[in-house]
Design a protein around this motif. Sequence first.
Motif, short mmCIF file in Angstrom:
data_model
loop_
_atom_site.label_atom_id
_atom_site.label_comp_id
_atom_site.label_asym_id
_atom_site.label_seq_id
_atom_site.Cartn_x
_atom_site.Cartn_y
_atom_site.Cartn_z
N ARG A 1 38.20 -8.68 -18.55
CA ARG A 1 37.68 -8.53 -19.93
C ARG A 1 38.06 -9.73 -20.80
NH1 ARG A 1 38.66 -5.29 -23.83
NH2 ARG A 1 40.81 -4.83 -23.33
N ILE B 1 33.82 -14.41 -13.84
CA ILE B 1 32.36 -14.28 -13.98
C ILE B 1 31.83 -15.36 -14.93
CG2 ILE B 1 30.46 -12.76 -14.75
CD1 ILE B 1 31.89 -11.46 -12.49
N GLU C 1 37.47 -13.61 -17.29
CA GLU C 1 38.33 -13.15 -16.20
C GLU C 1 38.62 -11.70 -16.52
OE1 GLU C 1 42.02 -15.27 -15.82
OE2 GLU C 1 42.13 -14.76 -13.69
N HIS D 1 30.29 -8.13 -15.17
CA HIS D 1 31.59 -7.80 -14.56
C HIS D 1 31.58 -6.36 -14.03
CE1 HIS D 1 35.92 -7.17 -14.23
NE2 HIS D 1 35.79 -6.14 -15.05
#
Length: 330
Positions: free
Chosen positions: A21, A3, A19, A309
């Motif tokens: 968390r 993200i 990527e 995310h």
Amino acid sequence: MLILGIDTSCDDTSAAVLEGRKILSNVVSSQVEIHKKYGGIVPELASRRHIEMIWPVVSEALDKASVTLKDIEGIAVCNGPGLIGSLLVGVCFAKATGYASKIPFIGINHLEGHILSAMLGDETPGFPFLCLVVSGGHTSLYRVDGFGQYRELGRTRDDAAGEAYDKVAKLLGLGYPGGPYIDRLAQEGDPSWVEFPRPYLHGSFDFSFSGLKTAVKNYVESLGKVDHRSVAHICASFQASVVDVLIKKTLSAARRERISNVSLSGGVAANRELRRRMKELENREGIRVFLPPRHLCTDNAAMIAIAGHHRLARGERSDITLTARAVLPV
Ligand code: KG4
Ligand code: ZN
């Protein structure tokens, strides 16, 4: 899921790549040098600078994460609340990039970003948790029952805590933004030197800091000349009042809501005394306190990306009609 997060809500241009968390990069380009001679943010200058910086900052975030735009699977952009001209830069950039590169994008509330910054640390709070968001524009207590499930228990009725720090620093002739200056000077001062008011507003979880700011102003004016030692004592005394109020209200909300996980976010959450006193609650009150690293407390795009995310993973999307909103309830 990779993200790209973007935050241009106020005076910092920020982009991050996450990527899951995991933070691969989190670049923040500060505008402090531009605004400090005015003693506050000049909105028109802020938005112009965002236009200049948005692409260099996003490029740097992609480079640092060793990815290209082709690898990005979702874009999360802060679309409010904040300065409208500043927000528009990030929102237009995200929409144009998402549309042209066929990447799904989503608008994220800046306050949801602050609330979910607790999820970026090594240890994360389980639900429900209480989040105290204390920044230059906001001071609110939220009950967080899950992703997207936030209930505001109280908020400031006038100045935000960070705003009070900035205004007190200004009247003491310190630099801008004032929080870090007061934080540093308060270490040298005596917090019991002046008994400034503690605005507890009993019976509610709301806050009020404008009376405290006026009390400091009146006190400084009554002194006439203030030397370095007095400034340090005033900083320590002012800070003691702010921290007492924040701690007491957070603790009473935790008790009433029967919540044992508390997290902190927003620029003032970088304050050393507030962090120290919050941590003390762990032993004394049996509450677990989650303190994101200081650089994740102030405005940054990683917190926007983590919120994005969760929303994108649930299938939520914004479309090309996404717009910036100066006022946007969480
Ligand atoms: O969250 P943030 O970066 O931006 C907003 O959304 O407002 O918060 C900025 C605010 C400023 O008022 C600044 O003075 C304050 O956070 N601040 C601090 C500290 N670092 C930043 N206040 C107290 N102590 C600090 N160490
Ligand atoms: Zn903020």
